[in-house]
Structure formats: structure tokens, C-alpha cells
Motif scaffolding. Structure first.
Motif, PDB file in Angstrom:
ATOM      1  N   PRO A 297      35.287  44.431  46.622  1.00 55.26           N
ATOM      2  CA  PRO A 297      36.145  43.762  45.633  1.00 55.26           C
ATOM      3  C   PRO A 297      36.013  44.362  44.237  1.00 55.26           C
ATOM      4  N   ASN A 298      34.803  44.772  43.870  1.00 51.08           N
ATOM      5  CA  ASN A 298      34.588  45.373  42.556  1.00 51.08           C
ATOM      6  C   ASN A 298      35.336  46.702  42.447  1.00 51.08           C
ATOM      7  N   ALA A 299      35.295  47.509  43.509  1.00 53.53           N
ATOM      8  CA  ALA A 299      35.998  48.793  43.494  1.00 53.53           C
ATOM      9  C   ALA A 299      37.497  48.588  43.338  1.00 53.53           C
ATOM     10  N   VAL A 300      38.049  47.595  44.033  1.00 55.40           N
ATOM     11  CA  VAL A 300      39.484  47.325  43.950  1.00 55.40           C
ATOM     12  C   VAL A 300      39.876  46.922  42.532  1.00 55.40           C
ATOM     13  N   GLN A 301      39.116  46.014  41.935  1.00 56.75           N
ATOM     14  CA  GLN A 301      39.419  45.577  40.567  1.00 56.75           C
ATOM     15  C   GLN A 301      39.336  46.722  39.572  1.00 56.75           C
ATOM     16  N   LEU A 302      38.259  47.493  39.637  1.00 60.37           N
ATOM     17  CA  LEU A 302      38.089  48.605  38.701  1.00 60.37           C
ATOM     18  C   LEU A 302      39.183  49.655  38.870  1.00 60.37           C
ATOM     19  N   ALA A 303      39.573  49.900  40.108  1.00 62.55           N
ATOM     20  CA  ALA A 303      40.603  50.908  40.365  1.00 62.55           C
ATOM     21  C   ALA A 303      41.944  50.502  39.772  1.00 62.55           C
ATOM     22  N   VAL A 304      42.361  49.282  40.036  1.00 63.80           N
ATOM     23  CA  VAL A 304      43.678  48.842  39.540  1.00 63.80           C
ATOM     24  C   VAL A 304      43.685  48.792  38.013  1.00 63.80           C
ATOM     25  N   ARG A 305      42.660  48.208  37.440  1.00 66.79           N
ATOM     26  CA  ARG A 305      42.609  48.150  35.969  1.00 66.79           C
ATOM     27  C   ARG A 305      42.509  49.541  35.359  1.00 66.79           C
ATOM     28  N   GLY A 306      41.756  50.412  36.014  1.00 69.13           N
ATOM     29  CA  GLY A 306      41.621  51.776  35.511  1.00 69.13           C
ATOM     30  C   GLY A 306      42.927  52.537  35.543  1.00 69.13           C
ATOM     31  N   ILE A 307      43.692  52.395  36.638  1.00 68.76           N
ATOM     32  CA  ILE A 307      44.992  53.062  36.726  1.00 68.76           C
ATOM     33  C   ILE A 307      45.948  52.496  35.686  1.00 68.76           C
ATOM     34  N   ALA A 308      45.949  51.167  35.534  1.00 64.01           N
ATOM     35  CA  ALA A 308      46.868  50.527  34.579  1.00 64.01           C
ATOM     36  C   ALA A 308      46.593  50.980  33.151  1.00 64.01           C
ATOM     37  N   GLN A 309      45.325  51.282  32.841  1.00 64.97           N
ATOM     38  CA  GLN A 309      44.946  51.672  31.486  1.00 64.97           C
ATOM     39  C   GLN A 309      44.757  53.179  31.327  1.00 64.97           C
ATOM     40  N   ALA A 310      45.065  53.947  32.352  1.00 64.30           N
ATOM     41  CA  ALA A 310      44.854  55.391  32.310  1.00 64.30           C
ATOM     42  C   ALA A 310      45.823  56.068  31.349  1.00 64.30           C
ATOM     43  N   CYS A 311      45.436  57.237  30.892  1.00 66.10           N
ATOM     44  CA  CYS A 311      46.290  58.014  29.983  1.00 66.10           C
ATOM     45  C   CYS A 311      47.312  58.805  30.802  1.00 66.10           C
ATOM     46  N   VAL A 312      48.224  58.081  31.412  1.00 72.06           N
ATOM     47  CA  VAL A 312      49.323  58.695  32.156  1.00 72.06           C
ATOM     48  C   VAL A 312      50.621  58.137  31.589  1.00 72.06           C
ATOM     49  N   ALA A 313      51.695  58.899  31.762  1.00 72.18           N
ATOM     50  CA  ALA A 313      52.970  58.496  31.158  1.00 72.18           C
ATOM     51  C   ALA A 313      53.447  57.152  31.683  1.00 72.18           C
ATOM     52  N   ASP A 314      53.299  56.916  32.976  1.00 68.07           N
ATOM     53  CA  ASP A 314      53.796  55.681  33.579  1.00 68.07           C
ATOM     54  C   ASP A 314      52.901  55.312  34.764  1.00 68.07           C
TER      55      ASP A 314
END
Length: 199
Positions: free
Chosen positions: A143-160
Motif C-alpha cells: 500500500p505504501n508503494a502504491v501511494q508514493l507512486a501515484v503521488r510521485g507521478i502526480a507531482q513529477a516534473c512532466v508536462a502532463d
């Protein structure tokens, strides 16, 4: 997930029994971190989560592994460390459950780790001597990996990040489907639900 519960004939809930709890958690996180404009594209995936449940301990490891491998190349450095550890831990659990030699990696995991050599070196050093059980991984690490992954992608320095989040959910659903092979969904009920929401 509420529509999934409706399609499955369950009471209205965002925690339906027709979907594995960790996959449902991923779906909720992706929905919450997706922009309003992109959210309708997530609705297309709703029927495909129905029936994706069961007690196979590989499910949690597969879900966590998909999340970690997809997030690893794009998230911030401090999150890369956690994602690299998650990849190695999920692979360890899967190898144990599937009877593979310890330390073996799927190609997808190897490719993801090769993109972040510093985080990978740190993760191998961190994992050395640390024991992880399938039960402990399922309860805490996955569960921790899933949360960190989604939040990390949402806040990543990518255009969209929206397409990445959708792809994450779609590919995780495909991983689970390959393991479970659920029964087809009644699409007539889905069409009724779509008509109700389009009014």
C-alpha cells in the motif's frame, strides 16, 4: 469505484468487494490525482476492475511492482529511492511465491532500475540483510508503494501527468486480469449507468 459496485450489483460503495482492495485503492488515488478534464477517460476503465479480486498474494506484489516501475523514472529523487526499494522488494516476494531464484528480476524491473543507477545502488545497499515476508509486504509495503507512486507521478516534473496516471491504472488492471482471468461484465448495466450520468 462506486460505479464498479453498481455494475457488480453491490450496494453503492467506493470499496466494493468485486475489486481487490489494493487495486481499488490505486483506482481511488489515480482518480483523486487526475485533473477534472482528464477524469472522464478513467471512466472507460470501470468495467474492467470488476471481478479482479482474490486471495492470491501475488496480486499485491504485482500491483506494487507495476506502480513502482512506472513511477521510478519520473518521480523526484527522494521518491526514487523508495520506488527502487519497492521494485526490489516486490520482485523478492514474487520470486519467493513463484519459486524463482532469489534476486531474479523481470525485464521491466531491470529496465526501470537501469534508468536510475544512483537510486538502484542505494536500494540494493538498503535491502541487504533486510528480510521481508509476503505477509508483511502485503500489509505494509505494497500500500505504501502504491501511494508514493501515484503521488510521485502526480507531482513529477512532466508536462502532463494525467496520461501517465491513466496508463498506470490501465496496465495494473491488465496485470491483475492476466492472473485472475475474470468473467465478462454485463455491459448492458454499464450502458444504463452511462445514460444516467449523461443526463
Amino acid at each position: 469505484m462506486e460505479f464498479a459496485s453498481y455494475l457488480a450489483g453491490e450496494r453503492w460503495s467506493d470499496h466494493p468487494s468485486c475489486t481487490h482492495p489494493l487495486l481499488a485503492g490505486l483506482a481511488r488515488l489515480v482518480n483523486d490525482h487526475t485533473s477534472d478534464a482528464a477524469r472522464p477517460r478513467l471512466a472507460e476503465l470501470i468495467p474492467s476492475v470488476i471481478g479482479l479480486t482474490g486471495d492470491d498474494p501475488r496480486l499485491d506484489a504485482l500491483i506494487a511492482l507495476r506502480c513502482a516501475t512506472m513511477a521510478l523514472p519520473v518521480v523526484a529523487h527522494e521518491r526514487q529511492l523508495a520506488m527502487a526499494v519497492s521494485v526490489l522488494s516486490a520482485e523478492h516476494v514474487l520470486a519467493e511465491l513463484e519459486g524463482r531464484p532469489p534476486g531474479t528480476l523481470e525485464d521491466r524491473s531491470r529496465r526501470a532500475l537501469e534508468q536510475v543507477p544512483d537510486a538502484t545502488r542505494w536500494a540494493y545497499a538498503f535491502r541487504r540483510g533486510v528480510r521481508i515476508s509476503a505477509k508483511g509486504f502485503r500489509r505494509y509495503a505494497a500500500p505504501n508503494a502504491v501511494q508514493l507512486a501515484v503521488r510521485g507521478i502526480a507531482q513529477a516534473c512532466v508536462a502532463d501527468p494525467d496520461p501517465l496516471l491513466r496508463d498506470l491504472l490501465a496496465e495494473t488492471i491488465a496485470d491483475c486480469s492476466a492472473l485472475i482471468r475474470p468473467q465478462p461484465v454485463d455491459l448492458a448495466r454499464w450502458a444504463d449507468a452511462c445514460r444516467l450520468t449523461s443526463r
